[in-house]
Scaffold this motif. Structure first.
Motif, PDB file in Angstrom:
ATOM      1  N   GLU A  55       0.831  -1.142  -0.095  1.00  0.00           N
ATOM      2  CA  GLU A  55      -0.085  -0.009   0.164  1.00  0.00           C
ATOM      3  C   GLU A  55       0.882   1.229   0.045  1.00  0.00           C
ATOM      4  OE1 GLU A  55      -3.316   1.011  -0.187  1.00  0.00           O
ATOM      5  OE2 GLU A  55      -2.586   3.130   0.006  1.00  0.00           O
ATOM      6  N   GLY A  68      -4.816   8.204  -0.365  1.00  0.00           N
ATOM      7  CA  GLY A  68      -5.089   6.946  -1.370  1.00  0.00           C
ATOM      8  C   GLY A  68      -6.399   6.520  -1.570  1.00  0.00           C
ATOM      9  N   GLN A  74     -16.326  11.181   2.212  1.00  0.00           N
ATOM     10  CA  GLN A  74     -17.714  11.247   1.869  1.00  0.00           C
ATOM     11  C   GLN A  74     -18.680   9.910   2.645  1.00  0.00           C
ATOM     12  OE1 GLN A  74     -19.023  13.731   0.004  1.00  0.00           O
ATOM     13  NE2 GLN A  74     -17.061  14.499   0.129  1.00  0.00           N
ATOM     14  N   VAL A  77     -22.136   3.906   2.896  1.00  0.00           N
ATOM     15  CA  VAL A  77     -23.229   3.114   3.643  1.00  0.00           C
ATOM     16  C   VAL A  77     -22.708   1.591   3.343  1.00  0.00           C
ATOM     17  CG1 VAL A  77     -25.561   2.278   3.393  1.00  0.00           C
ATOM     18  CG2 VAL A  77     -25.086   4.634   3.070  1.00  0.00           C
ATOM     19  N   GLY A 154       4.618   1.041   0.421  1.00  0.00           N
ATOM     20  CA  GLY A 154       5.448   1.279  -1.031  1.00  0.00           C
ATOM     21  C   GLY A 154       4.360   1.327  -1.927  1.00  0.00           C
ATOM     22  N   ARG A 155       4.954   2.074  -3.085  1.00  0.00           N
ATOM     23  CA  ARG A 155       4.195   2.187  -4.474  1.00  0.00           C
ATOM     24  C   ARG A 155       4.573   0.781  -5.414  1.00  0.00           C
ATOM     25  NH1 ARG A 155       1.761   6.385  -6.959  1.00  0.00           N
ATOM     26  NH2 ARG A 155       2.183   7.869  -5.259  1.00  0.00           N
ATOM     27  N   MET A 189      -5.998  -1.886  -6.924  1.00  0.00           N
ATOM     28  CA  MET A 189      -5.468  -0.589  -6.998  1.00  0.00           C
ATOM     29  C   MET A 189      -6.762   0.484  -7.056  1.00  0.00           C
ATOM     30  SD  MET A 189      -1.791  -0.782  -8.706  1.00  0.00           S
ATOM     31  CE  MET A 189      -2.461  -1.996 -10.028  1.00  0.00           C
ATOM     32  N   TYR A 218     -21.038  15.255  -4.754  1.00  0.00           N
ATOM     33  CA  TYR A 218     -21.296  14.872  -3.470  1.00  0.00           C
ATOM     34  C   TYR A 218     -20.885  16.080  -2.593  1.00  0.00           C
ATOM     35  CZ  TYR A 218     -22.516   9.826  -2.795  1.00  0.00           C
ATOM     36  OH  TYR A 218     -23.108   8.643  -2.715  1.00  0.00           O
ATOM     37  N   ASP A 331     -12.789  -1.849  -6.917  1.00  0.00           N
ATOM     38  CA  ASP A 331     -13.048  -0.713  -8.008  1.00  0.00           C
ATOM     39  C   ASP A 331     -12.285  -0.906  -9.155  1.00  0.00           C
ATOM     40  OD1 ASP A 331     -14.692   0.119  -6.177  1.00  0.00           O
ATOM     41  OD2 ASP A 331     -13.922   2.160  -6.268  1.00  0.00           O
ATOM     42  N   GLY A 343     -20.127  -0.238  -3.788  1.00  0.00           N
ATOM     43  CA  GLY A 343     -18.789  -0.429  -4.019  1.00  0.00           C
ATOM     44  C   GLY A 343     -18.196  -1.461  -2.827  1.00  0.00           C
ATOM     45  N   SER A 345     -19.412  -3.684  -0.692  1.00  0.00           N
ATOM     46  CA  SER A 345     -20.088  -4.779  -0.739  1.00  0.00           C
ATOM     47  C   SER A 345     -19.903  -5.510  -2.009  1.00  0.00           C
ATOM     48  CB  SER A 345     -21.668  -4.565  -0.719  1.00  0.00           C
ATOM     49  OG  SER A 345     -22.124  -3.768   0.517  1.00  0.00           O
TER      50      SER A 345
HETATM   51  C1  LIG Z   1     -17.956   9.605  -3.290  1.00  0.00           C
HETATM   52  C2  LIG Z   1     -18.021   8.305  -3.086  1.00  0.00           C
HETATM   53  C3  LIG Z   1     -18.907   7.772  -2.291  1.00  0.00           C
HETATM   54  C4  LIG Z   1     -18.835   6.410  -1.963  1.00  0.00           C
HETATM   55  N1  LIG Z   1     -19.830   5.648  -1.157  1.00  0.00           N
HETATM   56  C5  LIG Z   1     -19.992   4.445  -1.062  1.00  0.00           C
HETATM   57  C6  LIG Z   1     -20.948   3.841  -0.183  1.00  0.00           C
HETATM   58  O1  LIG Z   1     -21.714   4.486   0.377  1.00  0.00           O
HETATM   59  N2  LIG Z   1     -20.980   2.734  -0.052  1.00  0.00           N
HETATM   60  C7  LIG Z   1     -20.117   1.560  -0.690  1.00  0.00           C
HETATM   61  O2  LIG Z   1     -19.995   0.535  -0.402  1.00  0.00           O
HETATM   62  N3  LIG Z   1     -19.139   2.192  -1.257  1.00  0.00           N
HETATM   63  C8  LIG Z   1     -19.042   3.649  -1.749  1.00  0.00           C
HETATM   64  N4  LIG Z   1     -18.115   4.114  -2.301  1.00  0.00           N
HETATM   65  C9  LIG Z   1     -17.125   3.207  -3.266  1.00  0.00           C
HETATM   66  C10 LIG Z   1     -16.028   2.528  -2.261  1.00  0.00           C
HETATM   67  O3  LIG Z   1     -15.336   3.920  -2.075  1.00  0.00           O
HETATM   68  C11 LIG Z   1     -15.139   1.750  -2.890  1.00  0.00           C
HETATM   69  O4  LIG Z   1     -15.840   0.970  -3.911  1.00  0.00           O
HETATM   70  C12 LIG Z   1     -14.419   0.908  -2.052  1.00  0.00           C
HETATM   71  O5  LIG Z   1     -13.580   1.706  -1.455  1.00  0.00           O
HETATM   72  C13 LIG Z   1     -13.458  -0.293  -2.832  1.00  0.00           C
HETATM   73  O6  LIG Z   1     -12.558   0.350  -3.367  1.00  0.00           O
HETATM   74  P1  LIG Z   1     -11.081  -0.482  -3.534  1.00  0.00           P
HETATM   75  O7  LIG Z   1     -10.397  -1.114  -2.285  1.00  0.00           O
HETATM   76  O8  LIG Z   1     -11.311  -1.165  -4.758  1.00  0.00           O
HETATM   77  O9  LIG Z   1     -10.187   0.898  -3.946  1.00  0.00           O
HETATM   78  P2  LIG Z   1      -9.668   2.248  -3.243  1.00  0.00           P
HETATM   79  O10 LIG Z   1     -10.712   2.467  -2.251  1.00  0.00           O
HETATM   80  O11 LIG Z   1      -9.795   3.104  -4.201  1.00  0.00           O
HETATM   81  O12 LIG Z   1      -8.387   1.795  -2.906  1.00  0.00           O
HETATM   82  C14 LIG Z   1      -7.423   1.651  -3.754  1.00  0.00           C
HETATM   83  C15 LIG Z   1      -6.143   1.369  -2.599  1.00  0.00           C
HETATM   84  O13 LIG Z   1      -5.010   1.163  -3.572  1.00  0.00           O
HETATM   85  C16 LIG Z   1      -4.052   1.854  -3.323  1.00  0.00           C
HETATM   86  N5  LIG Z   1      -2.998   2.102  -4.474  1.00  0.00           N
HETATM   87  C17 LIG Z   1      -3.358   2.560  -5.612  1.00  0.00           C
HETATM   88  N6  LIG Z   1      -2.406   2.425  -6.484  1.00  0.00           N
HETATM   89  C18 LIG Z   1      -1.268   1.868  -6.002  1.00  0.00           C
HETATM   90  C19 LIG Z   1       0.081   1.617  -6.150  1.00  0.00           C
HETATM   91  N7  LIG Z   1       0.459   1.659  -7.365  1.00  0.00           N
HETATM   92  N8  LIG Z   1       0.761   0.973  -5.057  1.00  0.00           N
HETATM   93  C20 LIG Z   1       0.313   0.658  -3.927  1.00  0.00           C
HETATM   94  N9  LIG Z   1      -1.110   0.995  -3.491  1.00  0.00           N
HETATM   95  C21 LIG Z   1      -1.704   1.534  -4.481  1.00  0.00           C
HETATM   96  C22 LIG Z   1      -4.484   3.105  -2.721  1.00  0.00           C
HETATM   97  O14 LIG Z   1      -3.769   4.150  -2.137  1.00  0.00           O
HETATM   98  C23 LIG Z   1      -5.788   2.709  -2.255  1.00  0.00           C
HETATM   99  O15 LIG Z   1      -5.388   2.390  -0.556  1.00  0.00           O
HETATM  100  C24 LIG Z   1     -18.024   5.422  -2.796  1.00  0.00           C
HETATM  101  C25 LIG Z   1     -17.199   5.908  -3.513  1.00  0.00           C
HETATM  102  C26 LIG Z   1     -17.015   7.386  -3.750  1.00  0.00           C
HETATM  103  C27 LIG Z   1     -16.023   7.907  -4.695  1.00  0.00           C
END
Ligand SMILES: Cc1cc2nc3c(=O)[nH]c(=O)nc-3n(C[C@H](O)[C@H](O)[C@H](O)COP(=O)(O)OP(=O)(O)OC[C@H]3O[C@@H](n4cnc5c(N)ncnc54)[C@H](O)[C@@H]3O)c2cc1C
Length: 461
Positions: A55, A68, A74, A77, A154-155, A189, A218, A331, A343, A345
């Motif tokens: 991460e 990140g 925001q 739910v 790390g990235r 990511m 939002y 995502d 998202g 769920s």
């Molecule tokens: C405005 C808004 C409101 C939302 N409301 C809801 C809600 O009410 N209910 C709900 O269930 N979902 C909601 N979502 C969606 C939810 O935020 C995401 O679906 C959820 O966080 C799952 O995302 P994820 O883990 O796939 O990706 P993300 O949460 O985007 O996380 C990606 C991670 O990867 C890391 N990363 C990226 N690139 C690299 C790299 N190169 N190296 C290392 N690390 C990296 C980032 O730092 C981050 O920690 C909302 C989204 C938005 C934008």
């Protein structure tokens, strides 16, 4: 085993932790330690000797928003479908979260309004509420407590291939690049994932990306919650596009540390609640009295805004050529209009897909097609709910699915009937809560009942 999407969805929604979990590889790497990455790591801990989560942020044990995951400030739910899976992967999850400050939201204290009319009670499924960083911190704590999961700050800058498979991840830490060897890699990511570029650079195909305009604005602020006498946890008021062009809806929920989160949403050029004063006036003047009562409390955090351009999905399941030992979750595969709260769920169900795939003892020298086929069922389900509703918005102009007009009419009948009829509302909730597959609503009996309910409601009006 039945393979209808509804049957697959039911299987993936199993509330029980799996029992037969073969260890299939030495090291698995997950890139991204947000909701989807943490859930994938939890599943991989059953099948790998070591799981490494990479991460770029250092979230520590903090429950504060981080760079990140900028959406963290925001309202978020957690749908009952997601909570059910969190209980499956971390037994006792809800109890622990409640002990740490999450708020219980049983159906009796969730009030939903459509165009000013209070909806009847539907699904009785339990919900808990908390801020997004709080919920993520709970998941992180459970995952990192597993003895074979370790975190690297790390990235990730690329993946390494050897022949037909992925063999490692390049990581930049403190300016130096190293390669972490891996037997299995998960891209978590998020929606800006770089995996497609990395595939292309490695001589592989990149997945096609489908988008649908959302253009959602939002605005979320936090208020103190004490002494307002409100016996309610979650409030939601949505407005049909035909009746309101400016405000799509307002959502309110209790969160940890005795606070309310209040969010207003609007589409395209409409930005309701751009300032805290705007948000307060909106809740007081245009929504039921409960909304006004919440914003009469002290403001704890001023409005923060967020613009969400589109729903998008990457069709990994259609790739002709892809390397073995590589999957993507959350995502990074599909992200939706956040107003439907799908998202997190969805990410929990992607973890279920990974578990079912690995429990099938797949041939790891081949691409993980079995995984992407399972995941497609979850993505299609969420995508059909989100984009199906969004196509009715005036600023959205497709792409339209086949038979769109008929589907829109059916959706409209069921959605309208869910406001007045508990049985339809329960079935509708089960689908929108990601507990059941959308096809469970597509029965002649449900449609007929909906038409009758709507005719009766029209006569009464
Ligand atoms: C405005 C808004 C409101 C939302 N409301 C809801 C809600 O009410 N209910 C709900 O269930 N979902 C909601 N979502 C969606 C939810 O935020 C995401 O679906 C959820 O966080 C799952 O995302 P994820 O883990 O796939 O990706 P993300 O949460 O985007 O996380 C990606 C991670 O990867 C890391 N990363 C990226 N690139 C690299 C790299 N190169 N190296 C290392 N690390 C990296 C980032 O730092 C981050 O920690 C909302 C989204 C938005 C934008």
């Amino acid at each position: 085993m039945s393979t209808s999407p509804a049957a697959v969805f039911d299987r993936l929604s199993d509330p029980n932790p799996p029992t037969d979990t073969p260890v299939l590889f030495g090291t698995a790497i997950v890139i991204g330690s947000s909701v989807a990455g943490l859930l994938a790591a939890r599943v991989l801990a059953d099948h790998a000797e070591t799981v490494i989560v990479i991460e770029r942020d250092d979230p520590g044990t903090s429950s504060e928003p981080r760079a990140g995951a900028p959406q963290g400030n925001q309202i978020h739910v957690l749908l009952p479908g997601g909570l059910r899976q969190l209980e499956r992967w971390f037994p006792g999850f809800a109890e622990q979260a409640l002990a740490d400050g999450a708020r219980p939201a049983p159906a009796s204290i969730r009030h939903n309004y459509v165009d000013g009319v209070r909806k009847v009670s539907g699904s009785q499924a339990m919900m808990i509420t908390g801020s997004r960083p709080f919920q993520e911190a709970q998941m992180r704590r459970h995952t990192l407590a597993l003895p074979n999961v370790k975190a690297i700050i790390g990235r990730a800058t690329g993946v390494q291939f050897d022949g037909d498979a992925v063999t490692g991840v390049r990581v930049q830490t403190d300016g130096a690049e190293t390669v972490e060897r891996a037997d299995f890699v998960v891209d978590a990511m998020g929606r800006s994932s770089r995996l497609s570029e990395w595939l292309e650079q490695g001589g592989w195909q990149r997945p096609a990306i489908r988008r649908m305009t959302v253009d959602l604005n939002y605005a979320t602020a936090a208020f103190r919650r004490n002494g307002d006498g409100l016996d309610v946890n979650a409030l939601l008021a949505v407005r049909s596009p035909e009746l309101s062009a400016d405000v799509a809806g307002v959502a309110i929920s209790q969160i940890e540390r005795d606070r309310w989160l209040v969010m207003a949403g609007g589409y395209a050029q409409h930005r309701p609640g751009r300032t805290t004063e705007d948000l307060i006036t909106l809740c007081r003047t245009e929504f039921p009295p409960e909304f006004g009562q919440v914003v009469s409390n002290e403001v704890v955090e001023d409005v923060r805004t967020y613009r969400h351009a589109d729903s998008r999905r990457r069709d990994f399941h259609l790739l002709q050529r892809m390397p073995a030992r590589l999957v993507a979750v959350g995502d990074a595969v599909a992200s939706f209009n956040p107003i439907y709260g799908q998202g997190m769920s969805s990410a929990t169900l992607h973890a279920s897909c990974l578990s079912e795939f690995l429990r099938s003892r797949p041939d790891l020298s081949k691409p993980a097609r079995g995984f992407f086929e399972l995941q497609k069922v979850v993505v299609d389900a969420a995508w059909s709910i989100s984009t199906g509703a969004d196509l009715a918005l005036p600023h959205v102009d497709g792409p339209y699915p086949r038979f769109y007009k008929v589907l829109q009419w059916i959706n409209g009948q069921i959605t309208a009937a869910s406001v007045h009829d508990s049985d339809i509302c329960r079935r509708f909730d089960e689908v929108t809560f990601m507990l059941k597959h959308p096809s469970t609503l597509a029965s002649p009996a449900v449609l007929l009942r909906s038409i009758l309910v709507n005719l009766r409601a029209k006569k009464k009006a």
